[in-house]
Design a protein around this motif. Structure first.
Motif, PDB file in Angstrom:
ATOM      1  N   ASN A 234     -16.409 -30.200 -32.062  1.00 56.43           N
ATOM      2  CA  ASN A 234     -17.000 -29.336 -33.094  1.00 56.43           C
ATOM      3  C   ASN A 234     -17.186 -27.926 -32.522  1.00 56.43           C
ATOM      4  O   ASN A 234     -18.254 -27.570 -32.027  1.00 56.43           O
ATOM      5  CB  ASN A 234     -18.338 -29.903 -33.565  1.00 56.43           C
ATOM      6  CG  ASN A 234     -18.188 -31.245 -34.247  1.00 56.43           C
ATOM      7  OD1 ASN A 234     -17.152 -31.533 -34.846  1.00 56.43           O
ATOM      8  ND2 ASN A 234     -19.201 -32.091 -34.151  1.00 56.43           N
ATOM      9  N   SER A 238     -19.864 -23.515 -39.383  1.00 57.37           N
ATOM     10  CA  SER A 238     -19.872 -24.088 -40.724  1.00 57.37           C
ATOM     11  C   SER A 238     -19.651 -22.997 -41.760  1.00 57.37           C
ATOM     12  O   SER A 238     -20.136 -21.867 -41.597  1.00 57.37           O
ATOM     13  CB  SER A 238     -21.208 -24.797 -40.983  1.00 57.37           C
ATOM     14  OG  SER A 238     -21.328 -25.146 -42.342  1.00 57.37           O
ATOM     15  N   SER A 243     -26.305 -22.961 -42.461  1.00 56.33           N
ATOM     16  CA  SER A 243     -26.229 -24.033 -41.477  1.00 56.33           C
ATOM     17  C   SER A 243     -25.723 -23.483 -40.147  1.00 56.33           C
ATOM     18  O   SER A 243     -24.724 -22.773 -40.095  1.00 56.33           O
ATOM     19  CB  SER A 243     -25.287 -25.139 -41.964  1.00 56.33           C
ATOM     20  OG  SER A 243     -25.101 -26.116 -40.953  1.00 56.33           O
ATOM     21  N   ARG A 245     -25.119 -25.657 -37.705  1.00 58.83           N
ATOM     22  CA  ARG A 245     -24.480 -26.814 -37.096  1.00 58.83           C
ATOM     23  C   ARG A 245     -22.971 -26.611 -37.076  1.00 58.83           C
ATOM     24  O   ARG A 245     -22.343 -26.410 -38.115  1.00 58.83           O
ATOM     25  CB  ARG A 245     -24.833 -28.073 -37.883  1.00 58.83           C
ATOM     26  CG  ARG A 245     -24.280 -29.360 -37.277  1.00 58.83           C
ATOM     27  CD  ARG A 245     -24.696 -30.550 -38.117  1.00 58.83           C
ATOM     28  NE  ARG A 245     -24.173 -31.793 -37.572  1.00 58.83           N
ATOM     29  CZ  ARG A 245     -24.362 -32.983 -38.126  1.00 58.83           C
ATOM     30  NH1 ARG A 245     -25.073 -33.076 -39.260  1.00 58.83           N
ATOM     31  NH2 ARG A 245     -23.858 -34.065 -37.562  1.00 58.83           N
ATOM     32  N   ILE A 247     -18.888 -27.354 -36.875  1.00 57.04           N
ATOM     33  CA  ILE A 247     -18.061 -28.377 -37.506  1.00 57.04           C
ATOM     34  C   ILE A 247     -16.748 -28.519 -36.733  1.00 57.04           C
ATOM     35  O   ILE A 247     -16.423 -27.706 -35.871  1.00 57.04           O
ATOM     36  CB  ILE A 247     -17.751 -28.033 -38.976  1.00 57.04           C
ATOM     37  CG1 ILE A 247     -16.912 -26.745 -39.048  1.00 57.04           C
ATOM     38  CG2 ILE A 247     -19.022 -27.910 -39.795  1.00 57.04           C
ATOM     39  CD1 ILE A 247     -16.347 -26.467 -40.431  1.00 57.04           C
ATOM     40  N   ASN A 248     -16.012 -29.546 -37.072  1.00 58.57           N
ATOM     41  CA  ASN A 248     -14.704 -29.785 -36.475  1.00 58.57           C
ATOM     42  C   ASN A 248     -13.709 -28.731 -36.991  1.00 58.57           C
ATOM     43  O   ASN A 248     -13.553 -28.549 -38.199  1.00 58.57           O
ATOM     44  CB  ASN A 248     -14.221 -31.189 -36.846  1.00 58.57           C
ATOM     45  CG  ASN A 248     -13.004 -31.617 -36.056  1.00 58.57           C
ATOM     46  OD1 ASN A 248     -12.253 -30.793 -35.565  1.00 58.57           O
ATOM     47  ND2 ASN A 248     -12.794 -32.917 -35.942  1.00 58.57           N
ATOM     48  N   TYR A 251     -10.937 -29.198 -39.900  1.00 60.97           N
ATOM     49  CA  TYR A 251     -11.098 -28.943 -41.339  1.00 60.97           C
ATOM     50  C   TYR A 251     -10.443 -27.627 -41.742  1.00 60.97           C
ATOM     51  O   TYR A 251      -9.901 -27.502 -42.847  1.00 60.97           O
ATOM     52  CB  TYR A 251     -12.576 -28.926 -41.714  1.00 60.97           C
ATOM     53  CG  TYR A 251     -13.254 -30.267 -41.557  1.00 60.97           C
ATOM     54  CD1 TYR A 251     -12.715 -31.407 -42.142  1.00 60.97           C
ATOM     55  CD2 TYR A 251     -14.446 -30.399 -40.833  1.00 60.97           C
ATOM     56  CE1 TYR A 251     -13.329 -32.646 -42.005  1.00 60.97           C
ATOM     57  CE2 TYR A 251     -15.067 -31.629 -40.691  1.00 60.97           C
ATOM     58  CZ  TYR A 251     -14.504 -32.753 -41.272  1.00 60.97           C
ATOM     59  OH  TYR A 251     -15.109 -33.978 -41.142  1.00 60.97           O
TER      60      TYR A 251
END
Length: 301
Positions: A234, A238, A243, A245, A247-248, A251
């Motif tokens: 990740n 995002s 957010s 956090r 992400i991968n 995507y």
């Protein structure tokens, strides 16, 4: 006979009205007055609009010229007529010789949005002439040459990068390598791939480097992106601004691959986003699709 005369009069009045609207619009632009985006009237006809807009392309005011090129570009990109698109491409190429570098960049970006079939022999010859001297936005010119598959310009681009009688920016040099890689130059492709393998997937490469790999469109560059689809790290931000956090990055990569892989298993909307809103599900579907093909897929260049 009266019916035909009436039709001619109606068309003439529509054209006169359009000409007056354009004149009023550019008068407001010249006086720096607020304006609404100009709307083309289909009844007027694209050729007539080209005639009406042409005088403003050479206006002494930069703001007027810039807006004229913007409208001509928009007219061409929305046109379904091959003849109109080709004519507008030639007009935009003239803008690359405008004395203002802002307009040079404006038309460079616009030309990259046209299709290969919109460039006739005359337009290609004009591009060759442009490429024989270093101009503003040379990197964009390199990218356009690559998109148009003009392999006869490989040696000219290579000479620009090696000699640099007029120094090129780092970005222009990089664009030269990317364009030459698209044209099949193995050393240029290796230069690009060395950087891709060194950096891996993160926000910077997703937005700056990976679009160049898609543009090159070779088996090597696309295979690299397909491989990155399987990463579980990740390292990307995002899309949700609220957010923090990560992400991968897969995507983002699966979105980038959609237009260049034939029979892609997940549909893409006009905005470029996947139609499937469940991204983990979409990623699993795409990974499964590539697994089934075991490298046997077709690239759309």
């Amino acid at each position: 006979m009266k019916k035909y005369i009436l039709i001619i009069l109606v068309l003439w009045s529509v054209e006169c009205l359009a000409q007056q609207e354009v004149k009023t619009y550019f008068a407001a632009i010249a006086q720096q007055q607020p304006t609404s985006p100009y709307t083309f009237d289909p009844a007027v006809g694209e050729n007539r609009y080209i005639q009406v807009l042409s005088p403003y392309l050479t206006d002494t005011l930069l703001t007027v010229r810039a807006e004229a090129y913007h409208l001509v570009s928009r007219l061409g990109q929305n046109s379904k007529q091959s003849k109109t698109r080709k004519e507008i491409v030639k007009i935009l190429l003239k803008g690359w010789r405008d004395k203002d570098t802002g307009i040079n960049g404006q038309v460079a970006n616009a030309l990259l949005r046209f299709n290969r079939e919109d460039f006739d022999k005359g337009a290609l010859e004009d591009i060759r002439e442009l490429n024989h001297s270093v101009r503003p936005y040379t990197g964009k010119l390199f990218k356009l040459i690559g998109k148009l598959e003009m392999r006869d310009q490989l040696d000219v681009m290579r000479a620009h990068l090696q000699n640099q009688q007029i120094p090129l920016s780092r970005q222009d040099v990089w664009s030269g390598y990317v364009a030459m890689a698209r044209l099949g130059d193995a050393l240029s492709e290796q230069t690009v791939m060395d950087k891709a393998n060194k950096l891996g997937s993160n926000d910077d490469t997703i937005y700056e480097l990976y679009p160049d790999l898609v543009y090159i469109g070779s088996r090597t560059t696309v295979d690299f992106l397909v491989k990155e689809l399987y990463s579980e790290e990740n390292n990307c931000s995002s899309p949700d601004a609220e957010s923090e956090r990560p992400i991968n990055c897969a995507y983002r990569i699966m979105e980038m691959l959609a237009p260049v892989i034939k029979d892609y298993p997940v549909a893409v909307g006009t905005s470029g986003d996947l139609v499937e809103k469940d991204y983990p599900k979409a990623l699993a579907t795409i990974r499964g699709w590539f697994n089934e093909r075991n490298g046997n897929y077709t690239i759309n260049r």
